[in-house]
Write an enzyme that holds these catalytic residues in place. Structure first.
Site, PDB file in Angstrom:
ATOM      1  CG  HIS A   1       5.867  -0.392  -3.715  1.00 45.29           C
ATOM      2  ND1 HIS A   1       5.450  -0.712  -2.444  1.00 45.29           N
ATOM      3  CD2 HIS A   1       5.956  -1.558  -4.382  1.00 45.29           C
ATOM      4  CE1 HIS A   1       5.306  -2.016  -2.352  1.00 45.29           C
ATOM      5  NE2 HIS A   1       5.595  -2.555  -3.531  1.00 45.29           N
TER       6      HIS A   1
ATOM      7  CG  HIS B   1       8.515  -6.934   4.095  1.00 42.20           C
ATOM      8  ND1 HIS B   1       8.038  -7.893   4.953  1.00 42.20           N
ATOM      9  CD2 HIS B   1       8.644  -7.568   2.895  1.00 42.20           C
ATOM     10  CE1 HIS B   1       7.888  -9.043   4.293  1.00 42.20           C
ATOM     11  NE2 HIS B   1       8.241  -8.861   3.042  1.00 42.20           N
TER      12      HIS B   1
ATOM     13  CB  CYS C   1       2.877  -4.497  -2.169  1.00 39.59           C
ATOM     14  SG  CYS C   1       4.212  -5.673  -2.442  1.00 39.59           S
TER      15      CYS C   1
ATOM     16  CB  SER D   1       7.456  -4.556  -0.465  1.00 38.81           C
ATOM     17  OG  SER D   1       7.699  -5.736  -1.191  1.00 38.81           O
TER      18      SER D   1
ATOM     19  CB  CYS E   1       4.563  -3.640  -7.043  1.00 38.82           C
ATOM     20  SG  CYS E   1       5.626  -4.804  -6.134  1.00 38.82           S
TER      21      CYS E   1
END
Ligand code: PAD
Ligand code: ZN
Ligand code: ZN
Length: 375
Positions: free
Chosen positions: A68, A52, A47, A49, A175
């Site tokens: 995650h 990031h 993902c 994220s 997610c």
């Protein structure tokens, strides 16, 4: 031979420093303590994220095992665990549900106060991690750390799912899918016949489109600077696709003109301040609802003229699509099994776990929607 109660040696992708590739390392995973669950990972999505955290745009303690959006099988459980048992198929929950805090008891809200997202400690609830590598403790990420052959999570951060479910698909319910879909059906509460705009057509944005379509939206306008994303957006329900780079005026003005003053529902699913403002402005000043889904870069803020809200517009955001995770994930998996929504179109690549750095290159270059890594 049972591994319960023993330290497990296995492979994990360790991020030692930001802006560096992962190293596949031999790590040790300690047994779960009371109210913890050790999981053998079977599949994990990649993902934005996670990216990031690699770029440092969101801060988390290092060295860390990221990931995650996974699914796996319970290997063993610590004392007092009642909601899962060895052999169960499960999805780890990056946004946990303790069931006891003020937010868990709130009928609408979902962001459990036991989360490790806002000020990440990088540990389990007891303040420690179960991972070591080369004699050093390795931090957890968002209560989940799925980029490892084995992980340990708190019982409040794992949901038991249908034993027949394909883990290499339903991992996306951990997610990206749930975040996007819930942002439309639960957070915005998209209404039949409405007009929607979705900024950003990654795995999360496309899941917003699936949600808007399910909710009966009449027009779904997809916005992205990468036109290669448009075919999939149309396949999943977008009625129009527009590229801000094709216009000389701001894209919110284009959207206002296309929709008699602004859309009913707009979604920012990128994680940039400028597109959060474009998304807000493209929602109708009096009846529009604008939802922030993308994660903004650390410690950056927007300055907003209150008049943008005074006329009636609503501006909101949510983590994990507003879903209470432990309650909702098993239901979302059941809905997938009942063919109420597809996940397959979101999965463009499947790679062995060891090729994790390649998976992130595919994401950064805009070539993948979701890559699923299999163990
Ligand atoms: P992604 O990188 O796969 O998709 C982002 C899309 O945005 C890509 O298609 C880009 O081409 C497009 N894009 C980039 N810049 C622009 C721009 N200036 N204008 C228009 N389009 C642009 O990411 P993703 O789908 O995995 O995640 C999207 C965001 O959602 C990201 O910020 C991620 O951190 C966040 C997220 N939030 C939650 C949550 O709980 N709120 C959960 C999961 C992901
Ligand atoms: Zn995510
Ligand atoms: Zn809680």
């Amino acid at each position: 031979m049972s591994t319960a109660g023993k330290v497990i040696k296995c492979k994990a992708a360790v991020l030692w420093e930001t802006k560096k590739p992962f190293s596949i390392e031999d790590i040790e995973v300690a047994p779960p303590k009371a109210h913890e669950v050790r999981i053998k990972m079977v599949a994990t999505g990649v993902c934005r994220s996670d990216d990031h955290a690699i770029s440092g745009s969101i801060t988390t303690p290092l060295p860390v095992i990221l990931g995650h959006e996974g699914a796996g099988i319970v290997e063993s459980v610590g004392e007092g665990v009642t909601s899962v048992k060895p052999g169960d198929k499960v999805i780890p929950l990056f946004s946990p549900q303790c069931g006891k805090c003020r937010i868990c008891k709130h009928p609408e809200s979902n962001f459990c106060m036991k989360n490790d997202l806002v000020q990440p400690r990088g540990t389990l609830l007891d303040g420690t991690s179960r991972f070591t590598c080369k004699g050093k403790s390795i931090y957890n990420f968002t209560s989940t750390s799925t980029f490892s052959q084995y992980t340990v999570v708190d019982e409040i951060a794992v949901a038991k799912i249908d034993g027949a479910s394909p883990l290499d698909k339903v991992c996306l319910i951990g997610c990206g899918f749930s975040t996007g879909y819930g942002s439309a059906v639960k957070v915005a509460k998209v209404t039949p016949g409405s007009t929607c705009a979705v900024f950003g057509l990654g795995g999360v944005g496309l899941s917003v489109i699936i949600g808007c379509k399910t909710a009966g939206a009449a027009r779904i306008i997809a916005v992205d600077i990468n036109k290669d994303k448009f075919a999939k957006a149309k396949e999943l329900g977008a009625t129009e696709c527009i590229n801000p780079l094709d216009y000389s005026k701001p894209i919110h003005e284009v959207l206002q003109e296309m929709t008699d003053g602004g859309v009913d529902f707009s979604f920012e699913v990128i994680g940039r301040l400028d597109t959060m403002m474009s998304s807000l402005l493209s929602s109708h000043a009096s009846c529009g609802v604008s939802v922030v889904v993308g994660v903004p870069p650390n410690s950056q803020s927007l300055s907003v003229n209150p008049l943008l809200l005074l006329l009636g517009r609503t501006w909101k955001g949510a983590i994990f699509g507003g879903f209470k995770s432990k309650d909702s994930v098993p239901k979302l998996v059941a809905d997938f099994m009942a063919k109420k929504f597809p996940l397959e179109p979101l999965i463009t690549h499947v790679l062995p776990f060891e090729k994790i750095n390649e998976a992130f290159e595919l994401l950064r270059s805009g070539k993948s929607i979701r890559t699923v890594l299999t163990f």
